[in-house]
Design an enzyme around this catalytic site. Structure first.
Site, PDB file in Angstrom:
ATOM      1  N   ASP A 174       0.864  -1.177   0.000  1.00 12.78           N
ATOM      2  CA  ASP A 174       0.000   0.000   0.000  1.00 12.78           C
ATOM      3  C   ASP A 174       0.903   1.231   0.000  1.00 12.78           C
ATOM      4  O   ASP A 174       1.495   1.577   1.027  1.00 12.78           O
ATOM      5  CB  ASP A 174      -0.907   0.009   1.230  1.00 12.78           C
ATOM      6  CG  ASP A 174      -1.980  -1.070   1.195  1.00 12.78           C
ATOM      7  OD1 ASP A 174      -1.755  -2.123   0.564  1.00 12.78           O
ATOM      8  OD2 ASP A 174      -3.048  -0.870   1.807  1.00 12.78           O
ATOM      9  N   LYS A 242      -6.858   3.298  -3.543  1.00  4.62           N
ATOM     10  CA  LYS A 242      -7.259   3.325  -2.136  1.00  4.62           C
ATOM     11  C   LYS A 242      -7.485   4.765  -1.712  1.00  4.62           C
ATOM     12  O   LYS A 242      -6.718   5.656  -2.077  1.00  4.62           O
ATOM     13  CB  LYS A 242      -6.164   2.654  -1.298  1.00  4.62           C
ATOM     14  CG  LYS A 242      -6.378   2.671   0.205  1.00  4.62           C
ATOM     15  CD  LYS A 242      -5.232   1.931   0.897  1.00  4.62           C
ATOM     16  CE  LYS A 242      -5.285   2.064   2.409  1.00  4.62           C
ATOM     17  NZ  LYS A 242      -4.164   1.365   3.085  1.00  4.62           N
ATOM     18  N   LYS A 278     -10.284   0.334  -2.555  1.00  2.76           N
ATOM     19  CA  LYS A 278     -10.197   0.123  -1.106  1.00  2.76           C
ATOM     20  C   LYS A 278     -10.479   1.426  -0.365  1.00  2.76           C
ATOM     21  O   LYS A 278      -9.629   2.301  -0.303  1.00  2.76           O
ATOM     22  CB  LYS A 278      -8.817  -0.416  -0.714  1.00  2.76           C
ATOM     23  CG  LYS A 278      -8.638  -0.616   0.789  1.00  2.76           C
ATOM     24  CD  LYS A 278      -7.245  -1.157   1.125  1.00  2.76           C
ATOM     25  CE  LYS A 278      -7.004  -1.207   2.621  1.00  2.76           C
ATOM     26  NZ  LYS A 278      -5.650  -1.735   2.964  1.00  2.76           N
TER      27      LYS A 278
END
Length: 342
Positions: A174, A242, A278
Site C-alpha cells: 500500500d 485506495k 479500497k
C-alpha cells in the site's frame, strides 16, 4: 470522461508504460499526461453526493443481511499502523484474522492484515499455513510503504521501503502518492514514482506483490482531483486505488468511494481490465459498511464484491460486524466484551 468508440484490450502482463500508451494514444510525456487528465470531464458534485446519499438509504435485512455481514468480514484488511505496534500485537491481530469469532467456526477469515513493513516477517510467521491469496481462502499480508503516511521521502528511500517489505514476504504493498507533486500539476513525477514502485513489487520468481495506490483523498481538495488521481494511478499500473491512509481527516467517504468505483467501471469498459478499490479509515459500523457494499454492486457490479477487487481498510469495523452477527444468532446484543480487543 472522454469516450472511445473501441475497447482498448489490455492484459495484466503489460508494463505500466505500455498500459498508459495504449490508452493515451500519445507520447508518454508530462504534456501528454496533463492533456489527457485535464481533458477528463468535471465531476457533478451535487449529483455525486445525491446518488451516494440515495444508495446509503438502501436497507438489507434477514438472510441478505447475514450474507452482507459475512461478505464484509471477507473483504476486511485488518489493520494496525501505530508507532507502538509490537510483535505481540501483530500475532494477536493474525489470530483474530484467522478466527474472528472463536464462538462461531463458520465465521471468517478476513482478507488480509495490514502492517508496517518491519512487522511483515512477524505477520507471515503468525499466519503460518493460513498465509496466502485471499481469493483462495487464505490471508494476505499487506505492508504500507513509500514513507507512509506522508510520502515525504526521496524515491530511493521509497523504493528501498518497498523492496524490504516484498523481500520479507508482503503479498501487497500500500503506497502513498506524492500529493504535493500532484496538486502542483506534476503528474509525470507521480506517474513515474508509481511505475517505479510497481516494478519494485516484482519478485525474483517473476511474480509480483499487488500494488494499492493510496490517493489520500482528504488532501486532494476536490472531486475533480480525486477522479484525475484515480485515472493517473491506474494508468501507472496500480492494481487497487485506495482512498486514504487513515491518518488524515476526512478519510473514506461514500461519495469519494462512489467516484472511484465509477472510474474503475469506466476503465473496465475501456480496457476490459478490472481494478480494485479500497476505502480506508473511518468505516467503523456494519451499517456504514453495508452502504459501501450496495454502492459497489450498483456501480461497478456485484463481481467486484470479492477480495481481489474490493477491500475495507479497518481496525474497529470487524468487532461491530461480529456483534451484529451474534445478535442475529442469539437475538440479543452480546456487547464488546464478547469479541476480542484489537
Amino acid at each position: 470522461m472522454r469516450r472511445k468508440k473501441t475497447i482498448v484490450t489490455l492484459t495484466t502482463a503489460l508494463a505500466p508504460a505500455e498500459r498508459a500508451l495504449n490508452v493515451l494514444g500519445t507520447d508518454l510525456t508530462e504534456k501528454g499526461l496533463r492533456r489527457y487528465l485535464n481533458g477528463i470531464a468535471g465531476v457533478d458534485a451535487v449529483g455525486l453526493e445525491q446518488r451516494a446519499a440515495a444508495l446509503g438509504t438502501r436497507s438489507i435485512k434477514t438472510t441478505s443481511k447475514r450474507w452482507a455481514l459475512d461478505t464484509i468480514i471477507s473483504l476486511i484488511d485488518l489493520t494496525t499502523l501505530e508507532g507502538a505496534d509490537t510483535r505481540g500485537k501483530v500475532r494477536s491481530l493474525a489470530a483474530k484474522a484467522i478466527t474472528p469469532d472463536a464462538s462461531d467456526p463458520d465465521c471468517g477469515p478476513v482478507a488480509a492484515i495490514c502492517v508496517y513493513g518491519d512487522m511483515v516477517p512477524d505477520a507471515v510467521a503468525a499466519l503460518g499455513a493460513h498465509h496466502g491469496a485471499p481469493d483462495r481462502g487464505k490471508i494476505a499480508v499487506a505492508a504500507v510503504a513509500t514513507a507512509f503516511p506522508s510520502g515525504r521521502a526521496s524515491l530511493p528511500v521509497k523504493l528501498s521501503d518497498t523492496s524490504d517489505a516484498v523481500a520479507a514476504g508482503a503479498d501487497e504493498i500500500d503506497m502513498v502518492i506524492d500529493r504535493g507533486a500532484f496538486l502542483a500539476g506534476n503528474y509525470g513525477r507521480v506517474f513515474d514514482e508509481i511505475v517505479a514502485v510497481k516494478e519494485t513489487c516484482r519478485r525474483e520468481d517473476g511474480t509480483s506483490a499487488h500494488l494499492k495506490v493510496i490517493l489520500e483523498t482528504g488532501e486532494l481538495n476536490t472531486y475533480d482531483n480525486v477522479r484525475r488521481a484515480s485515472w493517473l494511478a491506474i494508468l501507472a499500473g496500480g492494481d487497487f486505488i485506495k482512498t486514504s491512509t487513515g491518518k488524515v481527516s476526512p478519510a473514506a467517504t461514500l461519495p469519494v468511494t462512489l467516484l472511484m468505483l465509477e472510474v474503475v467501471r469506466d476503465w473496465y469498459k475501456l480496457t476490459g481490465q478490472k481494478i480494485g478499490v479500497k476505502p480506508a479509515g473511518g468505516i467503523r459500523s456494519s451499517k456504514d459498511a453495508i452502504k459501501y457494499l450496495v454502492t459497489v454492486a450498483e456501480t461497478a457490479g456485484e463481481e467486484w464484491l470479492q477480495p481481489h477487487l474490493f477491500r475495507f481498510g479497518a481496525s474497529s469495523l470487524l468487532n461491530d460486524v461480529l456483534m451484529q452477527r451474534q445478535k442475529m444468532t442469539t437475538g440479543h446484543y452480546s456487547g464488546p466484551d464478547y469479541v476480542t480487543i484489537d
